[in-house]
Design a protein around this motif. Structure first.
Motif, PDB file in Angstrom:
ATOM      1  N   ALA A  38       0.847  -1.694   0.051  1.00 40.55           N
ATOM      2  CA  ALA A  38       0.301  -0.092   0.370  1.00 40.55           C
ATOM      3  C   ALA A  38       0.888   1.001  -0.722  1.00 40.55           C
ATOM      4  O   ALA A  38       2.117   0.940   0.394  1.00 40.55           O
ATOM      5  CB  ALA A  38      -0.610  -0.096   0.966  1.00 40.55           C
ATOM      6  N   ILE A  39       0.389   2.285  -0.462  1.00 40.70           N
ATOM      7  CA  ILE A  39       1.361   3.319  -0.190  1.00 40.70           C
ATOM      8  C   ILE A  39       1.274   3.840   0.483  1.00 40.70           C
ATOM      9  O   ILE A  39       0.626   3.314   1.599  1.00 40.70           O
ATOM     10  CB  ILE A  39       0.200   4.395  -1.193  1.00 40.70           C
ATOM     11  N   SER A  40       2.678   4.505   1.044  1.00 40.58           N
ATOM     12  CA  SER A  40       3.384   5.100   2.725  1.00 40.58           C
ATOM     13  C   SER A  40       3.194   6.630   2.889  1.00 40.58           C
ATOM     14  O   SER A  40       3.251   6.618   3.532  1.00 40.58           O
ATOM     15  CB  SER A  40       4.796   4.786   2.533  1.00 40.58           C
ATOM     16  N   GLU A  41       3.132   7.787   1.491  1.00 42.01           N
ATOM     17  CA  GLU A  41       3.045   8.788   1.501  1.00 42.01           C
ATOM     18  C   GLU A  41       1.360   9.287   1.695  1.00 42.01           C
ATOM     19  O   GLU A  41       0.816   9.841   0.214  1.00 42.01           O
ATOM     20  CB  GLU A  41       3.841   9.518   1.204  1.00 42.01           C
ATOM     21  N   PRO A  42      -0.251   8.604   2.456  1.00 37.18           N
ATOM     22  CA  PRO A  42      -0.757   8.818   2.088  1.00 37.18           C
ATOM     23  C   PRO A  42      -1.473  10.708   1.878  1.00 37.18           C
ATOM     24  O   PRO A  42      -2.512  10.938   1.279  1.00 37.18           O
ATOM     25  CB  PRO A  42      -2.041   8.058   2.716  1.00 37.18           C
ATOM     26  N   GLU A  43      -0.973  11.385   2.840  1.00 29.78           N
ATOM     27  CA  GLU A  43      -1.188  12.665   3.146  1.00 29.78           C
ATOM     28  C   GLU A  43      -0.191  13.643   1.799  1.00 29.78           C
ATOM     29  O   GLU A  43      -0.759  14.612   1.912  1.00 29.78           O
ATOM     30  CB  GLU A  43      -0.598  13.208   4.236  1.00 29.78           C
ATOM     31  N   LYS A  44       0.477  13.027   1.030  1.00 31.88           N
ATOM     32  CA  LYS A  44       1.510  13.840   0.182  1.00 31.88           C
ATOM     33  C   LYS A  44       0.380  14.674  -1.082  1.00 31.88           C
ATOM     34  O   LYS A  44      -0.388  13.310  -1.187  1.00 31.88           O
ATOM     35  CB  LYS A  44       2.363  12.385  -0.533  1.00 31.88           C
ATOM     36  N   THR A  59      -6.411   9.821  -1.959  1.00 33.29           N
ATOM     37  CA  THR A  59      -7.078  10.107  -2.447  1.00 33.29           C
ATOM     38  C   THR A  59      -7.573   9.866  -4.277  1.00 33.29           C
ATOM     39  O   THR A  59      -8.325   9.017  -3.871  1.00 33.29           O
ATOM     40  CB  THR A  59      -7.749  11.993  -2.498  1.00 33.29           C
ATOM     41  N   LEU A  60      -5.897   9.612  -4.586  1.00 33.58           N
ATOM     42  CA  LEU A  60      -5.917   9.511  -5.763  1.00 33.58           C
ATOM     43  C   LEU A  60      -5.973   7.604  -6.092  1.00 33.58           C
ATOM     44  O   LEU A  60      -6.926   7.057  -6.478  1.00 33.58           O
ATOM     45  CB  LEU A  60      -4.157   9.986  -6.211  1.00 33.58           C
ATOM     46  N   ASP A  61      -5.273   8.032  -5.089  1.00 29.49           N
ATOM     47  CA  ASP A  61      -5.442   6.120  -4.866  1.00 29.49           C
ATOM     48  C   ASP A  61      -7.065   5.811  -4.016  1.00 29.49           C
ATOM     49  O   ASP A  61      -7.543   4.380  -5.060  1.00 29.49           O
ATOM     50  CB  ASP A  61      -4.241   5.381  -3.564  1.00 29.49           C
ATOM     51  N   SER A  62      -7.246   6.276  -3.115  1.00 32.74           N
ATOM     52  CA  SER A  62      -9.083   5.702  -3.696  1.00 32.74           C
ATOM     53  C   SER A  62      -9.771   5.946  -4.542  1.00 32.74           C
ATOM     54  O   SER A  62     -10.813   4.743  -5.121  1.00 32.74           O
ATOM     55  CB  SER A  62      -9.429   6.573  -2.353  1.00 32.74           C
ATOM     56  N   PHE A  63      -9.027   7.074  -5.381  1.00 29.95           N
ATOM     57  CA  PHE A  63     -10.621   6.873  -6.471  1.00 29.95           C
ATOM     58  C   PHE A  63     -10.279   6.123  -7.542  1.00 29.95           C
ATOM     59  O   PHE A  63     -10.901   6.570  -8.786  1.00 29.95           O
ATOM     60  CB  PHE A  63     -10.318   8.320  -7.100  1.00 29.95           C
ATOM     61  N   LEU A  64      -9.180   6.028  -8.104  1.00 31.57           N
ATOM     62  CA  LEU A  64      -8.256   5.791  -8.925  1.00 31.57           C
ATOM     63  C   LEU A  64      -9.447   3.779  -9.613  1.00 31.57           C
ATOM     64  O   LEU A  64     -10.036   3.730 -10.804  1.00 31.57           O
ATOM     65  CB  LEU A  64      -6.889   4.912  -9.018  1.00 31.57           C
ATOM     66  N   PRO A  65      -9.398   3.640  -8.809  1.00 28.31           N
ATOM     67  CA  PRO A  65     -10.513   1.486  -8.900  1.00 28.31           C
ATOM     68  C   PRO A  65     -12.470   2.126  -9.052  1.00 28.31           C
ATOM     69  O   PRO A  65     -12.605   1.552 -10.299  1.00 28.31           O
ATOM     70  CB  PRO A  65     -10.940   0.902  -7.686  1.00 28.31           C
ATOM     71  N   ILE A  66     -12.504   3.638  -9.068  1.00 26.07           N
ATOM     72  CA  ILE A  66     -14.380   4.369  -9.691  1.00 26.07           C
ATOM     73  C   ILE A  66     -13.553   4.819 -10.959  1.00 26.07           C
ATOM     74  O   ILE A  66     -14.829   4.136 -12.149  1.00 26.07           O
ATOM     75  CB  ILE A  66     -14.338   5.262  -8.424  1.00 26.07           C
ATOM     76  N   VAL A  67     -12.583   5.462 -11.107  1.00 27.22           N
ATOM     77  CA  VAL A  67     -12.419   6.037 -12.522  1.00 27.22           C
ATOM     78  C   VAL A  67     -12.203   5.419 -13.632  1.00 27.22           C
ATOM     79  O   VAL A  67     -12.120   6.110 -14.777  1.00 27.22           O
ATOM     80  CB  VAL A  67     -11.776   7.805 -12.841  1.00 27.22           C
ATOM     81  N   LEU A  68     -11.028   3.913 -13.687  1.00 26.16           N
ATOM     82  CA  LEU A  68     -10.338   3.404 -14.388  1.00 26.16           C
ATOM     83  C   LEU A  68     -10.804   1.977 -14.364  1.00 26.16           C
ATOM     84  O   LEU A  68      -9.727   1.357 -12.954  1.00 26.16           O
ATOM     85  CB  LEU A  68      -9.423   3.305 -14.142  1.00 26.16           C
ATOM     86  N   THR A  69     -11.910   1.225 -14.364  1.00 26.10           N
ATOM     87  CA  THR A  69     -12.060   0.004 -13.906  1.00 26.10           C
ATOM     88  C   THR A  69     -11.146  -1.128 -14.773  1.00 26.10           C
ATOM     89  O   THR A  69     -11.439  -1.837 -14.299  1.00 26.10           O
ATOM     90  CB  THR A  69     -13.820  -0.454 -14.271  1.00 26.10           C
ATOM     91  N   ASP A  70     -10.494  -0.876 -15.682  1.00 28.93           N
ATOM     92  CA  ASP A  70      -9.400  -1.388 -15.857  1.00 28.93           C
ATOM     93  C   ASP A  70      -8.307  -1.311 -16.022  1.00 28.93           C
ATOM     94  O   ASP A  70      -7.459  -0.407 -16.232  1.00 28.93           O
ATOM     95  CB  ASP A  70      -9.788  -1.537 -17.752  1.00 28.93           C
ATOM     96  N   GLU A  71      -7.652  -2.452 -15.597  1.00 31.88           N
ATOM     97  CA  GLU A  71      -5.559  -2.224 -14.493  1.00 31.88           C
ATOM     98  C   GLU A  71      -4.871  -2.562 -16.032  1.00 31.88           C
ATOM     99  O   GLU A  71      -4.126  -2.461 -15.471  1.00 31.88           O
ATOM    100  CB  GLU A  71      -6.065  -3.582 -13.740  1.00 31.88           C
ATOM    101  N   ASN A  72      -5.289  -2.888 -17.119  1.00 33.89           N
ATOM    102  CA  ASN A  72      -4.680  -2.665 -18.134  1.00 33.89           C
ATOM    103  C   ASN A  72      -4.687  -1.740 -18.952  1.00 33.89           C
ATOM    104  O   ASN A  72      -3.789  -1.364 -20.136  1.00 33.89           O
ATOM    105  CB  ASN A  72      -5.101  -4.148 -19.043  1.00 33.89           C
TER     106      ASN A  72
END
Length: 322
Positions: A38-44, A59-72
């Motif tokens: 997991a990310i170690s600097e969430p407050e950056k 917040t970027l880590d939290s929103f990525l699965p929502i805005v990008l549903t394809d890991e490829n």
């Protein structure tokens, strides 16, 4: 100004592209920032004008699965590639962008010739460093990346290669393409580099002076303004010297051809000489001399004028690749 703020302002357009994607039904797994741990600097801090909700790595880590549903998706692959910026764990044998293991001394310098690697967005040295930290230090991609590391302030090698006598590259020649140059070094990697004069100057500090790429590259540096744009060969450094080098053999070749023709005339006019074995051998030798003389007369005119979409730089070149 924090490093995170600089990162965000330079990369705002990238995140804006991600936000514009609408979720779609897909069988692929959603994108996550870290592929391991997991990310170690969430407050950056990451400031994105117009998208204040995404203002930190967390917040970027939290929103990525929502805005990008394809890991490829290429956008997901890119963000994962630079995820060490937010503290994602690097591989155990992580690549160090600077060969000596130090950090780049010019983190905010823009590396425009790597924009194809970053889906068209010119990255900063800090992002490039994060990108290479996410790959294996044993990969050929790592070795290739380290070639350009001095562009971001990494320490150069001792006895490194120098072009143009160490003179800096002027802005006029930065984007001149060198399609042949460094192709073997960059052609089989994923960096997406189009060799230019700027690329050439970027790698010189991580090449040894006796390296084959260094020696080969010196033949192309006149395209980048070295030696006033004149291709140096056979010790001829000026256009005048090259003209002499081209026309003296032509003059000698013309005299040789005329002498050979006189020999032909002398032998074929005399019936006795025509039937003499000795003179027949002289005719054969003279024929070869005529061919050699013609080669000297043609000289540099047979050299291709354009090679790999660049001028060959040879005086009097009028030939082609046919």
């Amino acid at each position: 100004m924090s490093k995170g703020s600089c990162f965000a302002r330079n990369r705002a357009s990238l995140i804006a592209v991600l936000i514009s994607f609408s979720p779609a039904t897909t069988a692929a797994a959603p994108c996550t920032l870290c592929t391991r741990g997991a990310i170690s600097e969430p407050e950056k801090v990451i400031e994105i004008p117009g998208y204040e909700i995404i203002n930190t790595c967390g917040t970027l880590d939290s929103f990525l699965p929502i805005v990008l549903t394809d890991e490829n998706a290429p956008e997901c692959e890119l963000l994962r590639a630079i995820s060490t910026f937010c503290g994602c764990p690097p591989p155990e044998d992580s690549c160090s962008f600077c060969p000596d293991g130090s950090a780049v001394s010019e983190p905010q310098k823009e590396v425009s010739f790597l924009k194809e690697l970053f889906i068209g967005i010119p990255p900063t040295c800090e992002l490039v460093e994060a990108y290479f930290a996410g790959i294996s230090g044993k990969s050929s991609l790592c070795n290739t990346g380290q070639l350009i590391s001095s562009y971001c302030g990494c320490a150069p090698l001792e006895n490194h290669c120098q072009f143009c006598g160490g003179e800096p590259l002027t802005d006029e020649f930065r984007d001149v393409p060198l399609l042949q140059l460094l192709d073997d070094s960059y052609g089989n990697t994923n960096l997406g580099i189009t060799p230019t004069c700027e690329t050439l100057y970027a790698v010189q500090y991580q090449l040894r002076d006796d390296d084959e790429i260094c020696r080969t590259s010196r033949f192309e540096t006149f395209h980048c303004g070295c030696n006033d744009g004149v291709f140096e060969y056979f010790g001829a450094k000026t256009t005048k010297q090259q003209a002499i080098l081209a026309w003296v053999p032509r003059s000698v070749g013309l005299l040789s051809l005329m002498a050979s023709l006189l020999v032909f005339c002398d032998i074929f006019r005399d019936k006795k000489k025509r039937h003499s074995v000795y003179h027949q051998l002289v005719v054969v030798v003279t024929m070869f001399d005529c061919i050699t003389s013609l080669v000297w007369i043609v000289g540099t005119a047979a050299v291709p004028e354009i090679e790999f979409e660049l001028t060959s730089g040879v005086y009097g070149a009028k030939g082609n690749d046919a």
